[in-house]
Each structure stands twice: as C-alpha cells, then as structure tokens.
Design an enzyme around this catalytic site. Structure first.
Site, PDB file in Angstrom:
ATOM      1  CE1 TYR A  42      -3.455  -2.692   0.292  1.00  0.00           C
ATOM      2  CE2 TYR A  42      -3.694  -2.104   2.561  1.00  0.00           C
ATOM      3  CZ  TYR A  42      -4.179  -3.005   1.245  1.00  0.00           C
ATOM      4  OH  TYR A  42      -5.258  -3.736   1.393  1.00  0.00           O
ATOM      5  N   GLY A 200     -18.593  -3.865  -3.404  1.00  0.00           N
ATOM      6  CA  GLY A 200     -18.485  -3.966  -4.824  1.00  0.00           C
ATOM      7  C   GLY A 200     -17.438  -3.138  -5.539  1.00  0.00           C
TER       8      GLY A 200
END
Length: 288
Positions: A42, A200
């Site tokens: 990250y 999603g």
C-alpha cells in the site's frame, strides 16, 4: 473488538500530506477503530510507515497485514505476486521492519485462488501445504501471532482449518455473494469474515452495491447513503463479519463508522437480501 475497522489501502492518496494521513488515523481511533488492515504494497510502504509513526501502544489497535504480493515500484501494476515460501518469509520480515514491531498480530496469506485480481502462474503456483508450513513456522518463531487467509476457495479453507485460521478476507458484498457457503463455515468455526470490496466495484465490470435500486430505496427511507446501507447490511448478515472500509477523507471516515448505528426491520432486510448476487471473479493480467 469493534466490528468496524479501517482499511489502509487508500491512505497513500495522502502521500504528499503525511500530517493529514496521520491525523486521519488518529481520527479513526477516536471514533472507535481498534483494528487496521494494511499491506507493505500500500503506497510502497507508505501506509505501514504512517501506521508505525502514528499508533501508540496505549491505543490498543490490532494491525493486520498480508503477504502473497510485494510492492512493485515502476511496474505496470503496483504489486507483484510473491507466493513462494521464501517470499512469504521475506514479506513477513519486511512488514516487521516497516511497522516497527517484533510480532505481526495477524498475517493474511493472500492465495489469489478466487475473486477479482491477479492469478498465480508458473513458479508462483504453490501448494497450500508448503505455504502453511512456512506460515506456521513463523508463528512458532513468534513473528506472527495468528494466520488468516485471503482470496481463497472453500476447499482451500477446509484444508487450512487444522492450521487454526483466525480470519478470511475475500471479496464479498451485497451484490456479490459467491462465498455464502464459506461464510457459513467461518461462522460455525468462529473465524472472522472480513470482506474486501464490501461495496463491490474495485475493478471494472465488478457489480456495485450502490447501483442497486433496492439499496437506494432503503437509503432514502432511512435518510442515509447507499454506501452506508451496503456496509450496514454486512453487519446484519452474519455476526462474525468485520468491516475494514477505507478512505482518505475524514468526513467519509465518519460516515463509515456511523453504519454501526443503522438498523433494519425484517421487511427492509428481506428487500436487501433479495438483491441478485453476481460473480466477482474478474481476472486482470499478471505482472512479471
């Protein structure tokens, strides 16, 4: 443990505003976050650095990281697959250094067997037993406190149960519920289910919870946002679901934390449960 944590994947958006990134983490802790999900890739270590420099022992925050992929600066993708046992061990060592700790509380082995994203190829296709052998060795050495799994199938989870799995991270949302059987097994076994992409999206062609008309109808009736409805549904769906929504915005962070106060009556929950589930197995090209 609070059921709503913080996912650090978006923290690198504040790469050039280090103080803001640190302030965001402090705000998350003030709002009740006591578990943070991170990874060495990250921001090529930026997220881990901010976590190391910001968290204090008295905060009591559980930091969960992952192995199975490493940073890939300059590559087409920001990460590259790293599934071999020696790579897993090296990734654990890198996380120990960047987080500045002697033990990683929980480490998720991201297998990449299912869900959206990359798939292992060539020498990166590694048997689960070989991976669990190094992970359990690292736990025995005290470098790992607990082992989790990520992007795995039901069969892989069943094979891994003797290794005492603490949590499973798979892509899962109201709009993509492929892993309902796996969630039920985790519930029965007392294993935390920690969905990534809980709304999603994330990759093109993945179904989005906020595109569902039923979600908008519920949001309007409760005077909350569609995103909050999608997150709150997860908390209502199973008692072992923990959330790690990510953001780089303080206002959005507050909205995410507020979903714990949203309640659904039976009719509303039935309406949301009736939303059609669609597959999230979108594969993107591998990075050498």
């Amino acid at each position: 443990m609070s059921r709503i944590g913080y996912g650090a994947a978006q923290l690198p958006r504040l790469h050039d505003r280090h103080d803001e990134a640190s302030a965001l983490l402090r705000r998350a802790i003030a709002l009740g976050v006591n578990h943070i999900d991170t990874a060495e890739f990250y921001g090529f270590g930026f997220a881990n650095t901010v976590i190391r420099e910001t968290l204090r022992p008295e905060d009591g925050v559980l930091v969960v990281t992952k192995v199975g992929a490493d940073p890939n600066p300059g590559g087409q993708l920001p990460l590259r697959i790293a599934q071999r046992p020696e790579q897993l061990r090296a990734s654990v060592e890198n996380n120990l250094r960047s987080l500045g700790v002697d033990q990683l509380a929980v480490v998720n082995l991201r297998r990449l067997d299912t869900g959206p994203g990359l798939r292992p190829e060539g020498d990166q296709v590694v048997d689960l037993d070989d991976q669990l052998a190094v992970m359990t060795a690292l736990r025995d050495e005290g470098k790992i406190g607990a082992i989790g799994l990520s992007s795995v199938t039901l069969d892989v989870l069943r094979r891994a149960l003797p290794a005492d799995i603490a949590c499973v991270q798979n892509a899962y949302s109201l709009a993509s519920r492929d892993d309902e059987d796996m969630l039920r097994l985790c519930t029965a076994e007392g294993i935390a289910w920690v969905p990534f992409f809980p709304l999603g999206g994330g990759f093109p062609n993945l179904p989005k919870v906020t595109d569902e008309p039923a979600v908008h109808t519920v949001a309007e009736s409760l005077n909350v946002t569609p995103s909050q409805v999608g997150l709150a549904w997860l908390l209502h769906h199973a008692p072992n679901i923990l959330l790690i929504p990510g953001t780089s915005d303080s206002t959005h962070l507050g909205a995410n934390m507020a979903v714990g106060e949203i309640s659904f009556d039976a009719d509303t929950l039935a309406t949301l449960d009736a939303v059609e589930s669609r597959s999230n197995n979108v594969v993107i090209g591998a990075e050498s």
